[in-house]
Design a protein around this motif. Structure first.
Motif, PDB file in Angstrom:
ATOM      1  N   UNK A 106       0.821  -1.214   0.000  1.00  0.00           N
ATOM      2  CA  UNK A 106       0.000   0.000   0.000  1.00  0.00           C
ATOM      3  C   UNK A 106       0.857   1.266   0.000  1.00  0.00           C
ATOM      4  N   UNK A 107       1.945   1.249   0.762  1.00  0.00           N
ATOM      5  CA  UNK A 107       2.790   2.432   0.895  1.00  0.00           C
ATOM      6  C   UNK A 107       3.930   2.465  -0.123  1.00  0.00           C
ATOM      7  N   UNK A 108       4.039   1.431  -0.956  1.00  0.00           N
ATOM      8  CA  UNK A 108       5.065   1.348  -1.994  1.00  0.00           C
ATOM      9  C   UNK A 108       6.468   1.544  -1.412  1.00  0.00           C
ATOM     10  N   UNK A 109       6.762   0.726  -0.403  1.00  0.00           N
ATOM     11  CA  UNK A 109       8.072   0.751   0.244  1.00  0.00           C
ATOM     12  C   UNK A 109       8.613  -0.669   0.329  1.00  0.00           C
ATOM     13  N   UNK A 110       9.901  -0.786   0.591  1.00  0.00           N
ATOM     14  CA  UNK A 110      10.529  -2.082   0.830  1.00  0.00           C
ATOM     15  C   UNK A 110      10.974  -2.123   2.279  1.00  0.00           C
ATOM     16  N   UNK A 111      10.476  -3.117   3.017  1.00  0.00           N
ATOM     17  CA  UNK A 111      10.795  -3.255   4.439  1.00  0.00           C
ATOM     18  C   UNK A 111      11.780  -4.409   4.590  1.00  0.00           C
ATOM     19  N   UNK A 112      12.905  -4.131   5.263  1.00  0.00           N
ATOM     20  CA  UNK A 112      13.934  -5.154   5.453  1.00  0.00           C
ATOM     21  C   UNK A 112      14.287  -5.225   6.932  1.00  0.00           C
ATOM     22  N   UNK A 113      14.084  -6.405   7.504  1.00  0.00           N
ATOM     23  CA  UNK A 113      14.415  -6.609   8.917  1.00  0.00           C
ATOM     24  C   UNK A 113      15.832  -7.145   9.031  1.00  0.00           C
ATOM     25  N   UNK A 114      16.522  -6.755  10.077  1.00  0.00           N
ATOM     26  CA  UNK A 114      17.866  -7.270  10.335  1.00  0.00           C
ATOM     27  C   UNK A 114      17.789  -8.692  10.841  1.00  0.00           C
ATOM     28  N   UNK A 115      18.930  -9.355  10.903  1.00  0.00           N
ATOM     29  CA  UNK A 115      18.950 -10.744  11.372  1.00  0.00           C
ATOM     30  C   UNK A 115      18.751 -10.839  12.880  1.00  0.00           C
ATOM     31  N   UNK A 116      19.176  -9.841  13.618  1.00  0.00           N
ATOM     32  CA  UNK A 116      19.007  -9.835  15.070  1.00  0.00           C
ATOM     33  C   UNK A 116      18.216  -8.593  15.467  1.00  0.00           C
ATOM     34  N   UNK A 117      16.908  -8.760  15.772  1.00  0.00           N
ATOM     35  CA  UNK A 117      16.082  -7.585  16.093  1.00  0.00           C
ATOM     36  C   UNK A 117      16.531  -6.816  17.325  1.00  0.00           C
ATOM     37  N   UNK A 118      17.328  -7.438  18.184  1.00  0.00           N
ATOM     38  CA  UNK A 118      17.791  -6.740  19.388  1.00  0.00           C
ATOM     39  C   UNK A 118      18.868  -5.707  19.057  1.00  0.00           C
ATOM     40  N   UNK A 119      19.649  -5.955  17.987  1.00  0.00           N
ATOM     41  CA  UNK A 119      20.741  -5.041  17.682  1.00  0.00           C
ATOM     42  C   UNK A 119      20.674  -4.456  16.275  1.00  0.00           C
ATOM     43  N   UNK A 120      20.050  -5.170  15.349  1.00  0.00           N
ATOM     44  CA  UNK A 120      19.984  -4.711  13.958  1.00  0.00           C
ATOM     45  C   UNK A 120      18.741  -3.856  13.724  1.00  0.00           C
ATOM     46  N   UNK A 121      18.881  -2.817  12.922  1.00  0.00           N
ATOM     47  CA  UNK A 121      17.706  -1.990  12.629  1.00  0.00           C
ATOM     48  C   UNK A 121      16.788  -2.658  11.598  1.00  0.00           C
ATOM     49  N   UNK A 122      15.557  -2.227  11.605  1.00  0.00           N
ATOM     50  CA  UNK A 122      14.648  -2.564  10.510  1.00  0.00           C
ATOM     51  C   UNK A 122      14.625  -1.330   9.621  1.00  0.00           C
ATOM     52  N   UNK A 123      14.658  -1.533   8.313  1.00  0.00           N
ATOM     53  CA  UNK A 123      14.725  -0.393   7.405  1.00  0.00           C
ATOM     54  C   UNK A 123      13.496  -0.345   6.517  1.00  0.00           C
ATOM     55  N   UNK A 124      13.130   0.867   6.147  1.00  0.00           N
ATOM     56  CA  UNK A 124      12.033   1.117   5.211  1.00  0.00           C
ATOM     57  C   UNK A 124      12.614   1.971   4.090  1.00  0.00           C
ATOM     58  N   UNK A 125      12.682   1.394   2.896  1.00  0.00           N
ATOM     59  CA  UNK A 125      13.214   2.103   1.730  1.00  0.00           C
ATOM     60  C   UNK A 125      12.065   2.597   0.870  1.00  0.00           C
ATOM     61  N   UNK A 126      12.147   3.843   0.412  1.00  0.00           N
ATOM     62  CA  UNK A 126      11.127   4.424  -0.447  1.00  0.00           C
ATOM     63  C   UNK A 126      11.373   3.928  -1.870  1.00  0.00           C
ATOM     64  N   UNK A 127      10.446   3.147  -2.399  1.00  0.00           N
ATOM     65  CA  UNK A 127      10.597   2.612  -3.756  1.00  0.00           C
ATOM     66  C   UNK A 127      10.586   3.739  -4.786  1.00  0.00           C
TER      67      UNK A 127
END
Length: 161
Positions: A106-127
């Protein structure tokens, strides 16, 4: 009887002049319209950052009100279960992404989660950006009870082209 037919219309010179003027206007206006795409993606990124910051604040306030500020846990916001870390949304799809109600399609973005949610960020890229990493929102979960999540947006109108 002498009938004279008068022709009306544009001469070839007049038509060429109109084409030249339209061409000049198009050459001046086109770069301005092309530049608006980067501005639009940048504005979208700013709106999503605002949504993430607001969802983070509401989720944290809810966790404080419900005394749910442990290392892990969940809260419910508008019927949606949100995974929490130290009283803030986790850096996962079921954490901050669900709290902010961001949908990749719906928001036309790419969401990428890190391998370790405790230390890695989750990113949202604008397509649509030439390089997705140049128009990216990053959310890193709280590392302890005395820290807050880190929310950043590295995009600018020129980066988001």
């Amino acid at each position: 009887m002498n009938l004279r037919i008068q022709q009306s219309g544009f001469t070839l010179i007049e038509l060429i002049m109109v084409i030249v003027i339209v061409g000049i206007l198009a050459a001046v206006a086109l770069p301005r319209f092309a530049d608006l795409q980067g501005d639009a993606r940048h504005a979208k990124g700013q709106a999503l950052v605002g949504s993430i910051r607001s969802a983070n604040a509401v989720a944290h306030a809810t966790a404080l009100a419900r005394n749910a500020t442990g290392a892990t846990g969940t809260i419910t916001m508008e019927g949606v279960t949100i995974n929490m870390v130290y009283g803030y949304p986790a850096a996962t799809a079921l954490g901050i992404i669900a709290a902010a109600n961001i949908d990749a399609t719906r928001d036309n973005v790419t969401i990428t989660a890190g391998t370790d949610p405790a230390t890695d960020p989750i990113t949202v890229d604008i397509n649509g950006a030439g390089t997705l990493a140049n128009c990216r929102i990053s959310y890193t979960a709280a590392a302890s009870a005395s820290t807050q999540p880190v929310i950043s947006f590295n995009g600018s109108a020129s980066n988001c082209l």
